[in-house]
Design an enzyme around this catalytic site. Structure first.
Site, PDB file in Angstrom:
ATOM      1  N   LYS A 152       0.838  -1.211   0.000  1.00 26.89           N
ATOM      2  CA  LYS A 152       0.000   0.000   0.000  1.00 26.89           C
ATOM      3  C   LYS A 152       0.873   1.261   0.000  1.00 26.89           C
ATOM      4  O   LYS A 152       0.609   2.210  -0.739  1.00 26.89           O
ATOM      5  CB  LYS A 152      -0.947  -0.018   1.214  1.00 26.89           C
ATOM      6  CG  LYS A 152      -2.022  -1.110   1.108  1.00 26.89           C
ATOM      7  CD  LYS A 152      -2.770  -1.352   2.408  1.00 26.89           C
ATOM      8  CE  LYS A 152      -3.674  -2.581   2.287  1.00 26.89           C
ATOM      9  NZ  LYS A 152      -4.369  -2.937   3.535  1.00 26.89           N
ATOM     10  N   GLN A 201      -4.786  -1.666   9.850  1.00 29.42           N
ATOM     11  CA  GLN A 201      -4.585  -2.996   9.283  1.00 29.42           C
ATOM     12  C   GLN A 201      -5.058  -4.068  10.259  1.00 29.42           C
ATOM     13  O   GLN A 201      -4.738  -4.035  11.450  1.00 29.42           O
ATOM     14  CB  GLN A 201      -3.094  -3.207   8.944  1.00 29.42           C
ATOM     15  CG  GLN A 201      -2.793  -4.485   8.190  1.00 29.42           C
ATOM     16  CD  GLN A 201      -3.373  -4.536   6.784  1.00 29.42           C
ATOM     17  OE1 GLN A 201      -3.529  -3.525   6.110  1.00 29.42           O
ATOM     18  NE2 GLN A 201      -3.713  -5.734   6.331  1.00 29.42           N
ATOM     19  N   ASP A 255     -11.061   2.138   3.873  1.00 26.89           N
ATOM     20  CA  ASP A 255     -11.218   0.681   3.820  1.00 26.89           C
ATOM     21  C   ASP A 255     -12.687   0.285   3.679  1.00 26.89           C
ATOM     22  O   ASP A 255     -12.994  -0.865   3.374  1.00 26.89           O
ATOM     23  CB  ASP A 255     -10.691   0.053   5.123  1.00 26.89           C
ATOM     24  CG  ASP A 255      -9.423  -0.757   4.916  1.00 26.89           C
ATOM     25  OD1 ASP A 255      -9.187  -1.191   3.769  1.00 26.89           O
ATOM     26  OD2 ASP A 255      -8.682  -0.948   5.891  1.00 26.89           O
TER      27      ASP A 255
HETATM   28  N1  GUN Z   1      -6.553  -7.362   6.570  1.00 33.22           N
HETATM   29  C1  GUN Z   1      -6.812  -8.146   5.518  1.00 33.22           C
HETATM   30  N2  GUN Z   1      -7.343  -7.415   4.504  1.00 33.22           N
HETATM   31  C2  GUN Z   1      -7.399  -6.158   4.945  1.00 33.22           C
HETATM   32  C3  GUN Z   1      -7.825  -4.936   4.347  1.00 33.22           C
HETATM   33  O1  GUN Z   1      -8.294  -4.873   3.207  1.00 33.22           O
HETATM   34  N3  GUN Z   1      -7.723  -3.838   5.129  1.00 33.22           N
HETATM   35  C4  GUN Z   1      -7.244  -3.884   6.385  1.00 33.22           C
HETATM   36  N4  GUN Z   1      -7.212  -2.764   7.078  1.00 33.22           N
HETATM   37  N5  GUN Z   1      -6.844  -4.989   6.963  1.00 33.22           N
HETATM   38  C5  GUN Z   1      -6.914  -6.117   6.240  1.00 33.22           C
END
Ligand code: GUN
Length: 298
Positions: A60, A105, A128
């Site tokens: 990211k 996350q 998200d």
């Molecule tokens: N953990 C697994 N997939 C994701 C996601 O798309 N966003 C976040 N914040 N955590 C995750």
């Protein structure tokens, strides 16, 4: 693509599409900032050192650099930080007018209530799309931040001109992050939508009977190579959301990413299919960029 003697499937190349969309975003950022306006800014909170999470967050941050976004990573390596401390970090980001959007996350350490943390995020910065306000808006077909993986799937289907209207779409998996939201999007009245959707999960009986009726299958259950050739009909469109790390001594890292679909078998019957890696994964990261750009422009 990849039309060998026996197969004629179209490879839904998420990596290539993600690169194209990143170029489009980069061009737009250049235009938006040409007059001196600050860059779009995505922040991420990461607690601990989970290998998968470190990799995802790394992707990211790198993607932000590629398109001209500013990124900030708040990495708390000490997993014993308190929930209260984390909630205060979220509050600071909510109030920071130079941060357009941010993510926390997942997974979080067990002593924290992830739902409580997510609900403390300002819905207008929840790129998200995990906050109930955004999930609710998505369900009602209103403008919202759609969570990144489902949004990425719809972009793949849109850009590859896959018809979804009137099709029977079978979603395997009902997680809050993928299965549930994509099932809603596929039934919404939209260009990618208008499908008749069946959601299958661990308690579903006669799964194979259902998958054999599917025009589109979205496999998001997290079991490597679960969907086999005998479970699908000729001409099916396959979206494979699986990203399991499977031990493999021949791989440099000692493991290999495996999807939920047995590609070698299912691709023989599919009209279109996403690979793993290089399918949904790169589109997930790009979708987060798209949501951040949307927050910046709002
Ligand atoms: N953990 C697994 N997939 C994701 C996601 O798309 N966003 C976040 N914040 N955590 C995750």
């Amino acid at each position: 693509m990849s039309n060998s003697a026996e197969t004629s499937y179209k490879l839904l190349d998420g990596k290539k599409l993600a690169d194209e969309i990143k170029s489009e975003i980069a061009a737009e950022v250049k235009e938006l900032t040409a007059g001196g306006r600050r860059q779009p800014h995505l922040a991420a909170i990461l607690v601990g050192n989970d290998g998968g999470s470190l990799t995802y967050v790394g992707h990211k941050v790198k993607a932000c650099e590629q398109v001209g976004f500013k990124s900030t990573l708040l990495h708390f390596t000490d997993t014993s930080i308190t929930e209260e401390f984390l909630l205060n970090e979220v509050k600071k980001l909510n109030e920071d007018s130079e941060v357009d959007g941010f993510i926390v996350q997942l997974p979080l350490p067990k002593h924290m209530d992830a739902d409580k943390v997510i609900m403390s995020i300002d819905p207008d910065k929840d790129v998200d799309g995990f906050h109930p306000v955004n999930v609710g808006k998505t369900t009602l077909g209103l403008s919202s931040f759609v969570s990144a993986t489902p949004l990425g799937i719809t972009k793949i289907l849109e850009r590859y001109n896959i018809e979804t209207s009137g099709k029977h779409c079978v979603v395997i998996g009902r997680s809050n992050i993928v299965g549930r939201p994509i099932s809603i999007l596929m039934s919404n009245n939209a260009r990618v939508g208008n499908a008749t959707v069946t959601v299958c999960h661990s308690k579903t009986k006669n799964l194979k009977e259902i998958t054999l009726q599917a025009d589109i299958i979205i496999a998001a259950l997290g079991k490597p190579e679960f969907l086999t050739g005998d479970m699908v009909k000729e001409g099916v469109v396959i979206v494979d959301v699986g990203t399991s790390r499977v031990d493999d001594a021949t791989a440099k890292a000692g493991w290999r990413l495996k999807g939920d679909v047995k590609f070698a078998e299912v691709s023989l019957k599919a009209s279109a299919i996403t690979p793993v890696p290089g399918g949904v994964g790169p589109m997930t990261v790009v979708s987060l960029l798209l949501n951040t750009l949307k927050a910046y422009k709002a």
